[in-house]
Motif scaffolding. Structure first.
Motif, PDB file in Angstrom:
ATOM      1  N   ALA A 126       0.911  -1.233  -0.020  1.00 29.77           N
ATOM      2  CA  ALA A 126      -0.121   0.069  -0.002  1.00 29.77           C
ATOM      3  C   ALA A 126       0.729   1.096  -0.088  1.00 29.77           C
ATOM      4  O   ALA A 126       0.482   2.427  -0.811  1.00 29.77           O
ATOM      5  N   ASN A 127       2.108   1.113   0.688  1.00 30.21           N
ATOM      6  CA  ASN A 127       3.064   2.262   0.712  1.00 30.21           C
ATOM      7  C   ASN A 127       3.483   2.497  -0.632  1.00 30.21           C
ATOM      8  O   ASN A 127       3.623   3.559  -1.168  1.00 30.21           O
ATOM      9  N   SER A 128       3.910   1.695  -1.196  1.00 29.44           N
ATOM     10  CA  SER A 128       4.594   1.801  -2.636  1.00 29.44           C
ATOM     11  C   SER A 128       3.527   2.277  -3.706  1.00 29.44           C
ATOM     12  O   SER A 128       3.835   3.119  -4.433  1.00 29.44           O
ATOM     13  N   LEU A 129       2.153   1.902  -3.554  1.00 24.37           N
ATOM     14  CA  LEU A 129       1.075   2.233  -4.519  1.00 24.37           C
ATOM     15  C   LEU A 129       0.967   3.733  -4.168  1.00 24.37           C
ATOM     16  O   LEU A 129       0.775   4.681  -5.015  1.00 24.37           O
ATOM     17  N   CYS A 130       0.861   4.167  -2.879  1.00 28.78           N
ATOM     18  CA  CYS A 130       0.744   5.474  -2.495  1.00 28.78           C
ATOM     19  C   CYS A 130       1.963   6.676  -2.861  1.00 28.78           C
ATOM     20  O   CYS A 130       1.658   7.655  -3.522  1.00 28.78           O
ATOM     21  N   GLN A 131       2.992   5.947  -3.012  1.00 31.33           N
ATOM     22  CA  GLN A 131       4.329   6.712  -3.399  1.00 31.33           C
ATOM     23  C   GLN A 131       4.177   7.166  -4.928  1.00 31.33           C
ATOM     24  O   GLN A 131       4.298   8.030  -5.290  1.00 31.33           O
ATOM     25  N   VAL A 132       3.684   5.928  -5.676  1.00 29.49           N
ATOM     26  CA  VAL A 132       3.627   6.143  -7.081  1.00 29.49           C
ATOM     27  C   VAL A 132       2.637   7.303  -7.392  1.00 29.49           C
ATOM     28  O   VAL A 132       2.613   7.999  -8.127  1.00 29.49           O
ATOM     29  N   ALA A 133       1.319   6.953  -6.646  1.00 25.76           N
ATOM     30  CA  ALA A 133       0.126   7.928  -6.791  1.00 25.76           C
ATOM     31  C   ALA A 133       0.624   9.372  -6.356  1.00 25.76           C
ATOM     32  O   ALA A 133       0.290  10.560  -7.119  1.00 25.76           O
ATOM     33  N   ALA A 134       1.390   9.346  -5.444  1.00 23.91           N
ATOM     34  CA  ALA A 134       1.947  10.814  -4.942  1.00 23.91           C
ATOM     35  C   ALA A 134       2.796  11.555  -5.887  1.00 23.91           C
ATOM     36  O   ALA A 134       2.689  12.569  -6.306  1.00 23.91           O
ATOM     37  N   ASP A 144      -1.071  20.965 -14.670  1.00 24.09           N
ATOM     38  CA  ASP A 144      -2.510  21.336 -14.539  1.00 24.09           C
ATOM     39  C   ASP A 144      -2.885  21.357 -12.925  1.00 24.09           C
ATOM     40  O   ASP A 144      -2.613  20.516 -12.112  1.00 24.09           O
ATOM     41  N   GLN A 145      -3.637  22.408 -12.880  1.00 28.50           N
ATOM     42  CA  GLN A 145      -3.776  22.966 -11.694  1.00 28.50           C
ATOM     43  C   GLN A 145      -5.251  22.791 -11.275  1.00 28.50           C
ATOM     44  O   GLN A 145      -5.868  23.658 -10.417  1.00 28.50           O
ATOM     45  N   GLN A 146      -5.949  21.938 -11.628  1.00 29.06           N
ATOM     46  CA  GLN A 146      -7.327  21.645 -11.406  1.00 29.06           C
ATOM     47  C   GLN A 146      -7.522  21.298  -9.911  1.00 29.06           C
ATOM     48  O   GLN A 146      -6.515  20.748  -9.524  1.00 29.06           O
ATOM     49  N   SER A 147      -8.425  21.583  -9.325  1.00 28.99           N
ATOM     50  CA  SER A 147      -8.803  21.468  -7.908  1.00 28.99           C
ATOM     51  C   SER A 147      -8.603  19.832  -7.681  1.00 28.99           C
ATOM     52  O   SER A 147      -8.105  19.616  -6.473  1.00 28.99           O
ATOM     53  N   TRP A 148      -9.237  19.096  -8.371  1.00 24.78           N
ATOM     54  CA  TRP A 148      -9.134  17.752  -7.984  1.00 24.78           C
ATOM     55  C   TRP A 148      -7.663  17.228  -7.956  1.00 24.78           C
ATOM     56  O   TRP A 148      -7.198  16.312  -7.310  1.00 24.78           O
ATOM     57  N   VAL A 149      -6.797  17.742  -8.781  1.00 26.78           N
ATOM     58  CA  VAL A 149      -5.433  17.386  -9.020  1.00 26.78           C
ATOM     59  C   VAL A 149      -4.818  17.801  -7.693  1.00 26.78           C
ATOM     60  O   VAL A 149      -3.973  16.789  -7.017  1.00 26.78           O
ATOM     61  N   LEU A 150      -4.917  18.898  -7.488  1.00 23.76           N
ATOM     62  CA  LEU A 150      -4.361  19.495  -6.210  1.00 23.76           C
ATOM     63  C   LEU A 150      -4.592  18.797  -4.908  1.00 23.76           C
ATOM     64  O   LEU A 150      -3.897  18.441  -3.898  1.00 23.76           O
ATOM     65  N   TYR A 151      -5.872  18.479  -4.976  1.00 23.86           N
ATOM     66  CA  TYR A 151      -6.683  17.663  -3.677  1.00 23.86           C
ATOM     67  C   TYR A 151      -5.875  16.142  -3.494  1.00 23.86           C
ATOM     68  O   TYR A 151      -5.597  15.698  -2.677  1.00 23.86           O
ATOM     69  N   THR A 152      -5.737  15.676  -4.863  1.00 24.91           N
ATOM     70  CA  THR A 152      -5.351  14.360  -5.038  1.00 24.91           C
ATOM     71  C   THR A 152      -3.963  14.154  -4.450  1.00 24.91           C
ATOM     72  O   THR A 152      -3.246  13.422  -3.734  1.00 24.91           O
ATOM     73  N   THR A 154      -2.347  16.462  -2.174  1.00 23.00           N
ATOM     74  CA  THR A 154      -2.322  16.529  -0.912  1.00 23.00           C
ATOM     75  C   THR A 154      -2.546  15.225   0.047  1.00 23.00           C
ATOM     76  O   THR A 154      -1.894  14.863   0.852  1.00 23.00           O
ATOM     77  N   VAL A 155      -3.998  14.511  -0.624  1.00 21.72           N
ATOM     78  CA  VAL A 155      -4.354  13.282  -0.141  1.00 21.72           C
ATOM     79  C   VAL A 155      -2.935  12.316  -0.139  1.00 21.72           C
ATOM     80  O   VAL A 155      -2.790  11.496   0.754  1.00 21.72           O
ATOM     81  N   MET A 156      -2.606  12.188  -1.385  1.00 24.58           N
ATOM     82  CA  MET A 156      -1.488  11.361  -1.734  1.00 24.58           C
ATOM     83  C   MET A 156      -0.366  11.330  -0.805  1.00 24.58           C
ATOM     84  O   MET A 156       0.224  10.126  -0.359  1.00 24.58           O
ATOM     85  N   LEU A 157       0.348  12.674  -0.638  1.00 22.32           N
ATOM     86  CA  LEU A 157       1.375  12.691   0.121  1.00 22.32           C
ATOM     87  C   LEU A 157       1.129  12.491   1.216  1.00 22.32           C
ATOM     88  O   LEU A 157       1.942  12.093   2.325  1.00 22.32           O
ATOM     89  N   ASP A 158      -0.022  12.788   2.079  1.00 23.09           N
ATOM     90  CA  ASP A 158      -0.386  12.693   3.424  1.00 23.09           C
ATOM     91  C   ASP A 158      -0.418  11.283   3.641  1.00 23.09           C
ATOM     92  O   ASP A 158       0.171  10.647   4.882  1.00 23.09           O
ATOM     93  N   ALA A 159      -1.053  10.393   2.909  1.00 21.75           N
ATOM     94  CA  ALA A 159      -1.184   8.957   2.849  1.00 21.75           C
ATOM     95  C   ALA A 159       0.047   8.315   2.782  1.00 21.75           C
ATOM     96  O   ALA A 159       0.449   7.277   3.669  1.00 21.75           O
ATOM     97  N   THR A 160       1.125   8.781   2.070  1.00 23.06           N
ATOM     98  CA  THR A 160       2.459   8.214   1.846  1.00 23.06           C
ATOM     99  C   THR A 160       3.278   8.518   3.008  1.00 23.06           C
ATOM    100  O   THR A 160       3.951   7.655   3.704  1.00 23.06           O
ATOM    101  N   ILE A 161       2.949   9.829   3.949  1.00 21.82           N
ATOM    102  CA  ILE A 161       3.652   9.990   5.048  1.00 21.82           C
ATOM    103  C   ILE A 161       3.232   8.877   6.157  1.00 21.82           C
ATOM    104  O   ILE A 161       4.029   8.140   6.731  1.00 21.82           O
ATOM    105  N   TRP A 162       1.934   8.843   6.340  1.00 30.00           N
ATOM    106  CA  TRP A 162       1.368   8.033   7.470  1.00 30.00           C
ATOM    107  C   TRP A 162       1.889   6.338   6.961  1.00 30.00           C
ATOM    108  O   TRP A 162       2.386   5.655   7.808  1.00 30.00           O
ATOM    109  N   LEU A 163       1.756   5.934   5.761  1.00 32.04           N
ATOM    110  CA  LEU A 163       2.143   4.572   5.671  1.00 32.04           C
ATOM    111  C   LEU A 163       3.494   4.162   5.408  1.00 32.04           C
ATOM    112  O   LEU A 163       3.963   3.240   5.865  1.00 32.04           O
ATOM    113  N   THR A 164       4.269   5.061   5.058  1.00 30.72           N
ATOM    114  CA  THR A 164       5.751   5.023   5.376  1.00 30.72           C
ATOM    115  C   THR A 164       6.205   4.795   6.740  1.00 30.72           C
ATOM    116  O   THR A 164       6.990   3.924   7.061  1.00 30.72           O
ATOM    117  N   VAL A 165       5.610   5.553   7.689  1.00 26.05           N
ATOM    118  CA  VAL A 165       5.864   5.227   9.204  1.00 26.05           C
ATOM    119  C   VAL A 165       5.331   3.962   9.592  1.00 26.05           C
ATOM    120  O   VAL A 165       5.817   3.263  10.329  1.00 26.05           O
TER     121      VAL A 165
END
Length: 198
Positions: A126-134, A144-152, A154-165
């Protein structure tokens, strides 16, 4: 040899060859090209795994090269994007810290008790997948500065932090348990031998 049976390893080699081209595109700030190359690399990672299972071609060289190819690409991107001021340094420090800790632990265990068959956990996958997505979201957000891209992003970077730990602690817990089992079995066999010799 059937060329199709060589396809998983050839795709892994392709991913390794794509890494420097992708890094160069990022350094040159050609982010649309970099994102396209990154998606191609991600697809080869998915396809080579599926082909290896379908063709029953899980070779020894493939088992070593596949994680090397993944780490080469992802670690290089995390480092370059951080140095360019695009990636949050905290994420990169955590990713490199976890990988270094796991590598050091695996090396110590191999040298001391010859333990080397560590299989990736669900958290690790799951961590590897999140890193790829991030990384993909970070590259996409550069053109591409669309809101959904920026939201994704943020979410993927936060998920990467938690799953890495979490995956790092889980790896340490699994390693300590396996060491305990090996020590117990060794102690048990040793005491059994002493008893039989009396």
């Amino acid at each position: 040899m059937n060329p199709l049976r060589m396809a998983p390893n050839l795709l892994t080699f392709l991913r390794i060859c794509l890494a420097p081209v992708l890094i160069f595109a990022v350094i040159e700030r050609r982010f649309a090209e970099a994102f396209a190359l990154f998606m191609v690399a991600a697809c080869t990672d998915l396809i080579d795994g599926l082909l290896a299972r379908w063709l029953h071609q899980r070779t020894l060289i493939g088992q070593y090269l596949d994680p090397i190819a993944d780490k080469l690409m992802l670690s290089s991107l995390f480092l370059v994007l951080t140095l360019m001021g695009i990636m949050d340094p905290r994420v990169t420090v955590l990713v490199f810290g976890r990988d270094f800790g796991m590598l050091l632990t695996a090396l110590i265990l191999y040298v001391t008790i010859k333990l080397r068959d560590f299989h990736p956990s669900l958290l690790g996958k799951a961590n590897s997948l999140c890193q790829v997505a991030a990384v993909g979201a970070v590259l996409l957000s550069q053109f591409d500065q669309q809101s959904w891209v920026l939201y994704t992003r943020t979410v993927m970077l936060d998920a990467t932090i938690w799953l890495t730990v979490l995956s790092g602690f889980h790896y340490g817990w699994v390693a300590s348990r396996r060491i305990g089992l090996i020590v117990d079995s060794t102690s048990g066999s040793g005491s059994g031998t002493n008893t039989s010799n009396r």
